[in-house]
Design a protein around this motif. Structure first.
Motif, short mmCIF file in Angstrom:
data_model
loop_
_atom_site.label_atom_id
_atom_site.label_comp_id
_atom_site.label_asym_id
_atom_site.label_seq_id
_atom_site.Cartn_x
_atom_site.Cartn_y
_atom_site.Cartn_z
N THR A 94 0.85 -1.19 0.00
CA THR A 94 0.00 0.00 0.00
C THR A 94 0.88 1.24 0.00
OG1 THR A 94 -0.13 0.20 2.42
CG2 THR A 94 -1.73 -1.23 1.34
N PHE A 95 0.33 2.35 -0.46
CA PHE A 95 1.03 3.63 -0.43
C PHE A 95 0.08 4.68 0.10
CE2 PHE A 95 2.46 7.72 -1.82
CZ PHE A 95 3.84 7.65 -1.76
N GLY A 96 0.52 5.40 1.13
CA GLY A 96 -0.32 6.45 1.70
C GLY A 96 0.48 7.72 1.92
N TRP A 97 -0.14 8.86 1.64
CA TRP A 97 0.46 10.15 1.93
C TRP A 97 0.17 10.52 3.38
CZ3 TRP A 97 3.83 11.88 -1.48
CH2 TRP A 97 3.70 11.54 -2.83
N GLY A 98 1.22 10.86 4.12
CA GLY A 98 1.01 11.30 5.49
C GLY A 98 0.74 12.80 5.51
N PRO A 99 -0.09 13.26 6.43
CA PRO A 99 -0.76 12.48 7.47
C PRO A 99 -2.14 11.96 7.08
CG PRO A 99 -1.14 14.80 7.87
CD PRO A 99 -0.30 14.71 6.62
N ARG A 100 -2.52 12.08 5.80
CA ARG A 100 -3.91 11.74 5.49
C ARG A 100 -4.21 10.27 5.72
NH1 ARG A 100 -5.68 12.38 -0.85
NH2 ARG A 100 -5.41 10.23 -1.50
N PHE A 101 -3.21 9.39 5.53
CA PHE A 101 -3.50 7.97 5.75
C PHE A 101 -3.77 7.67 7.21
CE2 PHE A 101 0.98 7.89 6.91
CZ PHE A 101 1.00 6.98 7.96
N LEU A 102 -3.32 8.54 8.13
CA LEU A 102 -3.62 8.32 9.55
C LEU A 102 -5.12 8.32 9.81
CD1 LEU A 102 -0.90 10.58 11.26
CD2 LEU A 102 -0.92 8.08 11.07
N HIS A 103 -5.87 8.99 8.94
CA HIS A 103 -7.32 9.05 9.07
C HIS A 103 -8.00 7.92 8.31
CE1 HIS A 103 -7.29 13.20 10.83
NE2 HIS A 103 -6.11 13.19 10.25
#
Length: 539
Positions: free
Chosen positions: A449-458
């Motif tokens: 998976t790939f997530g941009w922080g901090p949006r993936f924290l949500h």
């Protein structure tokens, strides 16, 4: 279960995934009257422990009808703000992802600001400020990122010579009734749109959170409500209920060992739905050591889109419902408004099948609390364990460069595991960093998976901590060369971003999961070095 289930223009087609487990799960749901009970907003469907939460979280089921009351207000707002044609949405998680899908799919310009990266925030503020209206969306009214964006834009408007009254007119606040943000909005002189408090953030696509920014951007949101409302009657039915079919397939696949679901667009017209569905599924199901891990992939043939423990789902706009799905896949096709409602319903059904409460998020606050403590005490200073050109590495393993560090991390991934890449960078200027996802999927043969922080924290941040503890984590941070103060706060955006990254590292390290932290002292050169190392690993 039938191979094709269709209602109101939405089709769910499955080929070679209709297992006995799915058939049994569907039979049990129907025998218990679950479709009709869920459509009637019965909060008892997920057990006694979940009932109190569910009783105030099921308003999304009739949001398509309730939200029609917003249409006159939205039309009035659009007229009042017609001179401001650059719409910026400051929101996190469910408050921003649905509007982004809507605007991208329907081709209406919307700037989504869901980051604490100072470079990205600066670039947004510098873009057409004289024509900007800012939609600040926060259900709780206390989201630190969103509050910081509000402060930064307020200051920018004042610095540009606007009076406080003129600056207040540039804000539209979307929040729950009685939240701290509602009071702040009244004091600012901002426009206020109150959302339905009986809908959680990740289920809020068809509420004020999804509709306000997109209506201001020029979307005819009544069409979305029409599409969802056309699907609504099918939700109570045992047959001809594609949302039930989808939810059963998701839940039964997880029970049968396919607890990862890859999400790929099929090219038939919907853009970015995977990112929205990712936060809906991950945050709703990833808890108590259980859950479904959504993996957003670049195409149906991308690395990681298939696997023994992966359910492959293709999403798109309306298509010929008689066309067969690709073997081993589920295809979900239909209009966007119906897609939103169907995925929300399916996620609630999958929660019932798995045996979890799909409406709480017990682990989301952990990283937030860590961040708050770090902001108060300062980010801990830790010496790098290796330096490789523009990259400083931090690892518990004895590694000397990026390539060996990545090799160590991927070797920690078990046969049922996954790799999560978490990039605390500028998702516009540093967009190339996302290319590491398919490279690592090729190297490992596992879901990445790939997530941009901090949006993936949500979103996936809940799954990382509450779901099955089989993940290996790569965190990427970058040097800040042009920081930006958060007005009225004793920290900058760069310091907030660093504290969020450090807080999440603490949460993951506390679970004993493999963790590699790469800090890019030069972002462009560092991304290039990372991608080169990942290519070598997969060669």
């Amino acid at each position: 279960m039938s191979e094709v289930e269709f209602a109101a223009g939405l089709a769910v087609r499955a080929d070679s995934v209709d297992t006995p487990v799915a058939t049994q799960a569907r039979d049990e749901l129907v025998a218990a009257g679950v479709p009709a009970k869920l459509a009637a907003q019965d909060p008892s469907l997920w057990g006694p422990a979940a009932e109190a939460e569910a009783s105030v979280r099921l308003g999304w089921l009739n949001a398509a009808e309730i939200s029609r009351a917003l249409l006159p207000q939205l039309a009035e707002l659009a007229t009042e703000l017609a001179d401001l044609d650059h719409v910026v949405l400051a929101g996190m998680g469910g408050s921003s992802l649905a509007p982004e899908v809507i605007s991208r799919t329907l081709g209406r310009p919307l700037t989504v600001l869901d980051t604490t990266d100072p470079h990205q925030v600066r670039a947004a503020i510098a873009d057409r400020l004289d024509r900007t209206v800012v939609v600040v969306a926060s259900k709780s009214g206390s989201t630190v990122e969103t509050d910081s964006h509000r402060r930064a834009y307020w200051q920018a408007f004042l610095d540009a010579g606007l009076s406080e009254a003129e600056a207040g007119r540039r804000f539209v606040i979307v929040t729950d009734p009685g939240s701290p943000l509602e009071q702040t909005a009244r004091e600012m002189g901002a426009f206020v749109v109150l959302a339905d408090p009986n809908v959680g953030g990740r289920y809020s696509a068809l509420t004020a959170f999804g509709l306000v920014p997109t209506a201001l951007a020029g979307v005819d949101v009544a069409d979305l409500l029409d599409q969802a409302q056309a699907l609504t009657p099918s939700l109570a039915e045992a047959d001809g209920n594609p949302a039930l079919a989808l939810g059963t397939l998701l839940g039964a696949a997880a029970q049968a060992g396919r607890d990862k679901v890859s999400l790929a667009e099929d090219g038939s017209g919907i853009v970015g739905l995977g990112d929205w569905a990712e936060q809906l599924i991950a945050e709703s199901t990833g808890k108590q050591g259980l859950g479904i891990l959504p993996v957003v992939v670049e195409s149906p043939t991308a690395p990681g889109a298939t696997g023994d423990d992966v359910l492959t789902v293709l999403v798109g706009g309306p298509q010929d419902v008689t066309a067969p799905a690709t073997p081993g896949t589920v295809a979900v096709n239909g209009p966007l408004g119906a897609q939103f409602l169907a995925w929300e319903y399916a996620t609630a059904i999958a929660g019932r099948v798995i045996g979890i409460d799909p409406f709480d998020q017990p682990n989301v606050t952990e990283s937030k609390e860590n961040t708050k403590k770090i902001l108060e005490s300062g980010t801990p200073m830790v010496a790098a364990t290796f330096t490789d050109g523009p990259v400083a590495g931090y690892s518990s393993a004895e590694v000397s460069d990026v390539e060996s560090a990545l090799r160590w991390l991927t070797e920690q991934v078990g046969p049922d595991g996954y790799v999560a890449v978490m990039a605390y960078l500028d998702r516009v200027a540093d967009a190339q960093a996302a290319e590491v996802r398919p490279l690592l999927a090729t190297a490992t043969g596992r879901p990445v998976t790939f997530g941009w922080g901090p949006r993936f924290l949500h979103s996936t941040g809940q799954f990382h901590k509450g779901g099955p503890q089989v993940g290996a984590f790569l965190q990427i941070t970058g040097a800040v060369t042009d920081d930006l103060p958060v007005p009225g706060r004793p920290y900058t955006f760069g310091e907030l971003q660093a504290a969020q990254a450090a807080g999440d590292r603490q949460a993951l390290a506390g679970r004993g999961r493999p963790l590699l932290h790469l800090h890019l002292n030069d972002r462009r050169a560092g991304v290039a070095r990372l991608l080169d190392a990942a290519r070598i690993l997969g060669a």
